[in-house]
Design an enzyme around this catalytic site. Structure first.
Site, mmCIF file in Angstrom:
data_model
loop_
_atom_site.group_PDB
_atom_site.id
_atom_site.type_symbol
_atom_site.label_atom_id
_atom_site.label_comp_id
_atom_site.label_asym_id
_atom_site.label_seq_id
_atom_site.Cartn_x
_atom_site.Cartn_y
_atom_site.Cartn_z
ATOM 1 N N GLN A 5 -47.103 -39.529 -0.471
ATOM 2 C CA GLN A 5 -47.790 -39.360 -1.751
ATOM 3 C C GLN A 5 -49.277 -39.703 -1.657
ATOM 4 O O GLN A 5 -50.133 -38.968 -2.157
ATOM 5 C CB GLN A 5 -47.139 -40.255 -2.808
ATOM 6 C CG GLN A 5 -45.707 -39.901 -3.145
ATOM 7 C CD GLN A 5 -45.198 -40.748 -4.295
ATOM 8 O OE1 GLN A 5 -45.447 -40.460 -5.451
ATOM 9 N NE2 GLN A 5 -44.476 -41.814 -3.972
ATOM 10 N N LYS A 35 -42.263 -54.613 6.091
ATOM 11 C CA LYS A 35 -43.653 -54.435 5.675
ATOM 12 C C LYS A 35 -44.443 -55.735 5.857
ATOM 13 O O LYS A 35 -45.608 -55.705 6.276
ATOM 14 C CB LYS A 35 -43.717 -53.972 4.229
ATOM 15 C CG LYS A 35 -43.268 -52.529 4.011
ATOM 16 C CD LYS A 35 -44.169 -51.522 4.702
ATOM 17 C CE LYS A 35 -45.536 -51.443 4.050
ATOM 18 N NZ LYS A 35 -46.417 -50.430 4.721
ATOM 19 N N THR A 67 -40.088 -45.792 3.743
ATOM 20 C CA THR A 67 -40.028 -46.267 2.361
ATOM 21 C C THR A 67 -38.662 -46.073 1.710
ATOM 22 O O THR A 67 -38.531 -46.294 0.503
ATOM 23 C CB THR A 67 -41.081 -45.548 1.508
ATOM 24 O OG1 THR A 67 -40.870 -44.128 1.586
ATOM 25 C CG2 THR A 67 -42.490 -45.875 1.992
ATOM 26 N N THR A 82 -47.129 -53.496 0.148
ATOM 27 C CA THR A 82 -46.221 -53.359 -0.982
ATOM 28 C C THR A 82 -45.964 -54.675 -1.697
ATOM 29 O O THR A 82 -46.070 -55.762 -1.109
ATOM 30 C CB THR A 82 -44.867 -52.787 -0.487
ATOM 31 O OG1 THR A 82 -43.923 -52.752 -1.559
ATOM 32 C CG2 THR A 82 -44.288 -53.650 0.629
ATOM 33 N N ALA A 101 -45.138 -44.999 6.399
ATOM 34 C CA ALA A 101 -44.168 -46.079 6.176
ATOM 35 C C ALA A 101 -42.763 -45.510 6.055
ATOM 36 O O ALA A 101 -42.572 -44.366 5.644
ATOM 37 C CB ALA A 101 -44.503 -46.858 4.901
ATOM 38 N N TYR A 124 -36.654 -53.673 3.873
ATOM 39 C CA TYR A 124 -37.927 -52.964 3.689
ATOM 40 C C TYR A 124 -39.076 -53.952 3.490
ATOM 41 O O TYR A 124 -40.109 -53.873 4.165
ATOM 42 C CB TYR A 124 -37.829 -52.020 2.495
ATOM 43 C CG TYR A 124 -39.168 -51.471 2.048
ATOM 44 C CD1 TYR A 124 -39.854 -50.553 2.834
ATOM 45 C CD2 TYR A 124 -39.752 -51.877 0.853
ATOM 46 C CE1 TYR A 124 -41.097 -50.060 2.442
ATOM 47 C CE2 TYR A 124 -40.981 -51.387 0.454
ATOM 48 C CZ TYR A 124 -41.652 -50.479 1.249
ATOM 49 O OH TYR A 124 -42.875 -49.988 0.852
#
Length: 299
Positions: free
Chosen positions: A9, A128, A60, A99, A58, A124
């Site tokens: 995105q 990160k 995600t 994040t 990433a 996740y």
């Protein structure tokens, strides 16, 4: 700018962003560069000659990461390390996207600041957090940008899911006890461009490096987010389902979600002079685009 994560995105929004004169964006997606392979990353960074590198790549898939932790760690930790090390070797500053999931979400009564202790509660989030530390260890010329609740006209996200489900179902149950700040990918892209230009300046100040937060201005719940999505979509003739508030325990998922994902973005504003628009304003722009243009063809 060289951007890893070509189909995501934020990377897609960076390709659409208005750039200062003389700047271009080159994106490197998975087909061109597997960030888990060090030599591929070295090659792309060296060939690009980029003034700034942005890591928007990433893993995600938050729930899938619980059952395939190795894949999440390979991209989110090892991939981040490879990119940071390549930047250090070439002397290029790095902007690395992170994040809200690095926090446990248990803070009560305040937004998370950059120096608050991290305590991820999912694979996740842990992957990160490890990637963020790998970036810090590899290069001092970095800006780690934590964001949350990302949505936009491209890719999979909450806004597009709501619009699709609104066409399919007369009633939706939406979690109402998780709080966060909806963040438009287009706003994130604009912020990254502004940061990149400053970081690429000769003799850039040391305080431009470190960890920052950037989200849409204002906070809500997923239920409040959904209410606003359908209020805006109704203007464009989109069907509006009945929305029913539910709790996190009513909607169990493999990965735990932070109950509080609200981030304090004052450091970025003080350092770079960057602040996001109110989240409702950016959402209105996105919903209009999704409802009125071919980009909004929902899966």
């Amino acid at each position: 700018m060289l951007v890893f994560g070509g189909q995501g995105q934020v990377a897609t929004s960076l390709r659409e962003a208005v750039l200062p004169a003389g700047w271009i964006v080159r994106t490197a997606g998975r087909a061109e560069c597997d960030v888990t392979v060090r030599r591929d990353v070295d090659r792309i960074v060296a060939e690009s000659g980029a003034a700034v590198v942005i890591n928007a790549a990433a893993h995600t898939a938050v729930d899938r990461a619980e059952s395939e932790p190795e894949a999440a760690i390979a991209v989110n930790r090892d991939g981040a390390r490879h990119i940071a090390e390549a930047c250090a070797r070439r002397g290029a500053p790095l902007i690395h996207l992170s994040t809200d999931y690095v926090f446990d979400g248990r803070a009560v009564g305040h937004a998370y600041r950059e120096d608050d202790p991290i305590a991820p509660v999912s694979v996740y989030g842990a992957s990160k957090a490890e990637g963020d530390q790998a970036v810090r260890d590899a290069t001092s010329r970095h800006a780690i940008v934590r964001t949350a609740w990302v949505y936009g006209a491209h890719g999979q996200n909450f806004v597009k899911t709501m619009l699709r489900l609104g066409r399919e179902r007369p009633e939706l149950g939406i979690v109402a006890d998780q709080h966060g700040c909806p963040s438009a990918a287009a706003d994130i892209a604009d912020a990254l461009v502004a940061m990149a230009v400053r970081m690429a300046e000769p003799g850039a100040r040391a305080d431009l490096h470190g960890t920052f937060h950037f989200t849409g201005t204002g906070s809500t719940t997923w239920y409040g987010f959904a209410q606003e999505i359908f209020r805006l979509a109704a203007r464009h003739g989109h069907p509006v389902p009945v929305l029913r508030p539910i709790t996190t325990t009513d909607y169990p998922t493999p990965a735990a979600r932070p109950a509080n994902s609200v981030l304090d973005c004052s450091r970025l504003r003080a350092t770079f002079g960057i602040a996001a628009p109110p989240w409702r304003d950016s959402l209105a722009t996105c919903v209009a685009r999704l409802c009125e243009s071919s980009v909004g063809a929902l899966p």
